[in-house]
Design a protein around this motif. Structure first.
Motif, PDB file in Angstrom:
ATOM      1  N   THR A  90       7.913  -1.026   5.800  1.00 10.35           N
ATOM      2  CA  THR A  90       7.159  -1.729   5.190  1.00 10.35           C
ATOM      3  C   THR A  90       5.944  -1.553   5.960  1.00 10.35           C
ATOM      4  O   THR A  90       5.527  -1.064   7.354  1.00 10.35           O
ATOM      5  CB  THR A  90       6.774  -2.932   5.918  1.00 10.35           C
ATOM      6  OG1 THR A  90       8.980  -3.664   5.378  1.00 10.35           O
ATOM      7  CG2 THR A  90       6.004  -3.891   5.442  1.00 10.35           C
TER       8      THR A  90
ATOM      9  N   SER B  43       8.235   0.922  -2.276  1.00  5.63           N
ATOM     10  CA  SER B  43       8.488  -0.384  -2.361  1.00  5.63           C
ATOM     11  C   SER B  43       9.652  -0.827  -1.376  1.00  5.63           C
ATOM     12  O   SER B  43      11.285   0.277  -1.242  1.00  5.63           O
ATOM     13  CB  SER B  43       9.459  -0.221  -4.131  1.00  5.63           C
ATOM     14  OG  SER B  43       9.833  -1.269  -4.402  1.00  5.63           O
TER      15      SER B  43
ATOM     16  N   THR C 262       5.410  -4.276  -3.279  1.00  3.77           N
ATOM     17  CA  THR C 262       5.716  -2.289  -3.805  1.00  3.77           C
ATOM     18  C   THR C 262       3.773  -2.367  -2.760  1.00  3.77           C
ATOM     19  O   THR C 262       2.840  -2.922  -3.098  1.00  3.77           O
ATOM     20  CB  THR C 262       4.989  -2.087  -4.733  1.00  3.77           C
ATOM     21  OG1 THR C 262       6.693  -2.591  -5.629  1.00  3.77           O
ATOM     22  CG2 THR C 262       5.035  -0.896  -5.642  1.00  3.77           C
ATOM     23  N   TYR C 263       4.095  -1.195  -2.851  1.00  3.70           N
ATOM     24  CA  TYR C 263       2.763  -0.873  -1.298  1.00  3.70           C
ATOM     25  C   TYR C 263       2.135   0.423  -1.829  1.00  3.70           C
ATOM     26  O   TYR C 263       2.912   1.638  -1.887  1.00  3.70           O
ATOM     27  CB  TYR C 263       2.545  -0.827   0.217  1.00  3.70           C
ATOM     28  CG  TYR C 263       3.090  -2.195   0.211  1.00  3.70           C
ATOM     29  CD1 TYR C 263       2.110  -2.484   1.531  1.00  3.70           C
ATOM     30  CD2 TYR C 263       4.938  -2.271   0.409  1.00  3.70           C
ATOM     31  CE1 TYR C 263       3.502  -4.143   1.573  1.00  3.70           C
ATOM     32  CE2 TYR C 263       5.559  -3.329   1.305  1.00  3.70           C
ATOM     33  CZ  TYR C 263       4.799  -4.709   1.846  1.00  3.70           C
ATOM     34  OH  TYR C 263       4.854  -5.598   2.520  1.00  3.70           O
TER      35      TYR C 263
ATOM     36  N   LYS D 238      -1.405  -4.392  -0.866  1.00  8.24           N
ATOM     37  CA  LYS D 238       0.614  -4.838  -1.669  1.00  8.24           C
ATOM     38  C   LYS D 238       0.361  -5.304  -3.104  1.00  8.24           C
ATOM     39  O   LYS D 238      -0.457  -6.906  -3.574  1.00  8.24           O
ATOM     40  CB  LYS D 238       0.560  -5.757  -0.132  1.00  8.24           C
ATOM     41  CG  LYS D 238       1.902  -6.665  -0.669  1.00  8.24           C
ATOM     42  CD  LYS D 238       1.984  -7.916   0.365  1.00  8.24           C
ATOM     43  CE  LYS D 238       3.726  -8.346   0.838  1.00  8.24           C
ATOM     44  NZ  LYS D 238       4.147  -9.454   1.409  1.00  8.24           N
TER      45      LYS D 238
ATOM     46  N   TRP E 275      -3.861   0.199   2.652  1.00  9.76           N
ATOM     47  CA  TRP E 275      -2.635  -0.056   2.112  1.00  9.76           C
ATOM     48  C   TRP E 275      -2.239  -1.556   0.853  1.00  9.76           C
ATOM     49  O   TRP E 275      -2.673  -2.252   1.758  1.00  9.76           O
ATOM     50  CB  TRP E 275      -1.442  -1.006   2.571  1.00  9.76           C
ATOM     51  CG  TRP E 275      -0.742   0.360   2.989  1.00  9.76           C
ATOM     52  CD1 TRP E 275      -0.443   1.157   4.851  1.00  9.76           C
ATOM     53  CD2 TRP E 275       0.044   2.052   2.632  1.00  9.76           C
ATOM     54  NE1 TRP E 275      -0.270   2.257   5.334  1.00  9.76           N
ATOM     55  CE2 TRP E 275       0.300   2.954   4.140  1.00  9.76           C
ATOM     56  CE3 TRP E 275       0.935   1.767   1.628  1.00  9.76           C
ATOM     57  CZ2 TRP E 275       1.543   3.207   3.673  1.00  9.76           C
ATOM     58  CZ3 TRP E 275       1.776   3.017   1.501  1.00  9.76           C
ATOM     59  CH2 TRP E 275       1.721   3.922   2.426  1.00  9.76           C
TER      60      TRP E 275
ATOM     61  N   THR F  49      -3.050  -3.814   5.654  1.00 12.94           N
ATOM     62  CA  THR F  49      -2.700  -4.125   4.308  1.00 12.94           C
ATOM     63  C   THR F  49      -3.521  -5.088   3.873  1.00 12.94           C
ATOM     64  O   THR F  49      -3.851  -6.210   4.311  1.00 12.94           O
ATOM     65  CB  THR F  49      -1.419  -5.290   4.070  1.00 12.94           C
ATOM     66  OG1 THR F  49      -0.009  -4.007   4.931  1.00 12.94           O
ATOM     67  CG2 THR F  49      -0.568  -4.911   2.868  1.00 12.94           C
TER      68      THR F  49
ATOM     69  N   ALA G 181       1.459   0.596  -8.739  1.00 13.62           N
ATOM     70  CA  ALA G 181       2.464   0.047  -8.170  1.00 13.62           C
ATOM     71  C   ALA G 181       3.743  -0.295  -8.621  1.00 13.62           C
ATOM     72  O   ALA G 181       4.943  -0.518  -8.328  1.00 13.62           O
ATOM     73  CB  ALA G 181       2.124  -0.980  -7.236  1.00 13.62           C
TER      74      ALA G 181
ATOM     75  N   ASP H 298      -0.598   3.516  -1.079  1.00 13.26           N
ATOM     76  CA  ASP H 298      -1.552   4.117   0.010  1.00 13.26           C
ATOM     77  C   ASP H 298      -2.729   4.035  -0.795  1.00 13.26           C
ATOM     78  O   ASP H 298      -3.085   5.741  -1.709  1.00 13.26           O
ATOM     79  CB  ASP H 298      -0.742   5.468   0.594  1.00 13.26           C
ATOM     80  CG  ASP H 298      -2.157   5.717   1.556  1.00 13.26           C
ATOM     81  OD1 ASP H 298      -2.863   5.109   2.043  1.00 13.26           O
ATOM     82  OD2 ASP H 298      -1.451   6.662   2.630  1.00 13.26           O
TER      83      ASP H 298
END
Length: 273
Positions: free
Chosen positions: A254, A122, A127-128, A146, A144, A260, A18, A130
């Protein structure tokens, strides 16, 4: 217990995946050791003033473009989490954003149930990653992950493995500006093993990092390599990035908050489990 510790290491390693997508200051480290570019025989070596002028011109063009298509290869040499990942997509620095595919990743390969390829976004200072659906038992059904800089607070192993991430999160125009001001900046000729023609320059950045950049005939950066060593035996990283399509649009969304899970929360679940 052994399986839980392996999971904990694997999830922390995922934070390395990430971390490359963000754009933060890379200001920690000792003098970086990296292979220098080599000037071609017979090529005229530019003066330090000419080198600084060329890098400043590349800074101006990159800053005006605000984004580019990138392909990045991150290699990490570290006793706790060595490995590497490749990223491709669009990265922006005005403001910071990225939408990248992740593949050829030893970190993903180490995580049971993780996808072979995935996406990293990002946006909004976070930052995410998957995670797909194969990790739902560990994430409480959330897709997700984070990751934020604050995720490294309060945990020694996590801090060691994620604290050096700032060294590879590059804001291209900012780093070019720092390189242009480096007293050690020098011209290293034209061309590399895989790039013929672009002019090469290298110099030390604050924190002892070593940066190399190749600039094309149009004045835009073609390729950068940043070598970093973190103090106290932390990760040694090498980030190689090739650039094209300056001005390409990065518009990552997002992920839904309900889908998340924050990095510290995932660590807690793994440790409890």
């Amino acid at each position: 217990m052994r399986n839980g510790f392996r999971w904990r290491q694997a999830v922390v390693a995922l934070a390395v995946v990430a971390g490359v997508a963000g754009c933060q200051d890379g200001d920690s480290g000792t003098k970086a050791a990296g292979a220098s570019a080599t000037a071609q025989p017979g090529a005229r070596t530019q003066s330090p003033e000419e080198a600084a002028q060329a890098v400043r011109a590349a800074y101006t063009k990159a800053a005006a473009a605000k984004s580019a298509r990138v392909e990045m290869r991150l290699n990490v040499a570290d006793d706790r989490a060595p490995g590497g990942s490749t990223f491709s997509g669009v990265q922006a620095w005005g403001p910071s954003a990225a939408d990248l595919k992740v593949y050829d990743s030893s970190y993903l390969a180490e995580i049971p149930g993780a996808p072979v390829e995935t996406r990293v976004r990002s946006v909004g200072g976070a930052t995410y990653v998957d995670l797909g659906t194969g990790l739902s038992a560990q994430t409480g059904g959330k897709r997700w992950l984070k990751v934020e800089a604050a995720s490294a607070d309060g945990d020694e192993l996590t801090l060691q493995l994620t604290g050096g991430l700032a060294a590879v999160n590059m804001d291209l125009p900012k780093e070019l500006g720092l390189l242009a001001s480096s007293p050690a900046l020098r011209h290293v000729g034209t061309g590399t093993r895989d790039l013929e023609g672009p002019r090469g320059y290298e110099g030390e950045l604050p924190g002892g990092r070593l940066m190399q950049v190749w600039i094309g005939a149009d004045g835009y950066p073609v390729k950068t390599v940043v070598h970093t060593e973190t103090p106290g035996g932390g990760p040694r990283t090498s980030l190689t990035t090739t650039y094209s399509g300056f001005g390409a649009k990065a518009a990552p969304r997002t992920p839904p908050a309900g889908d998340t899970i924050a990095f510290p929360d995932l660590l807690k679940r793994v440790v409890r489990g």
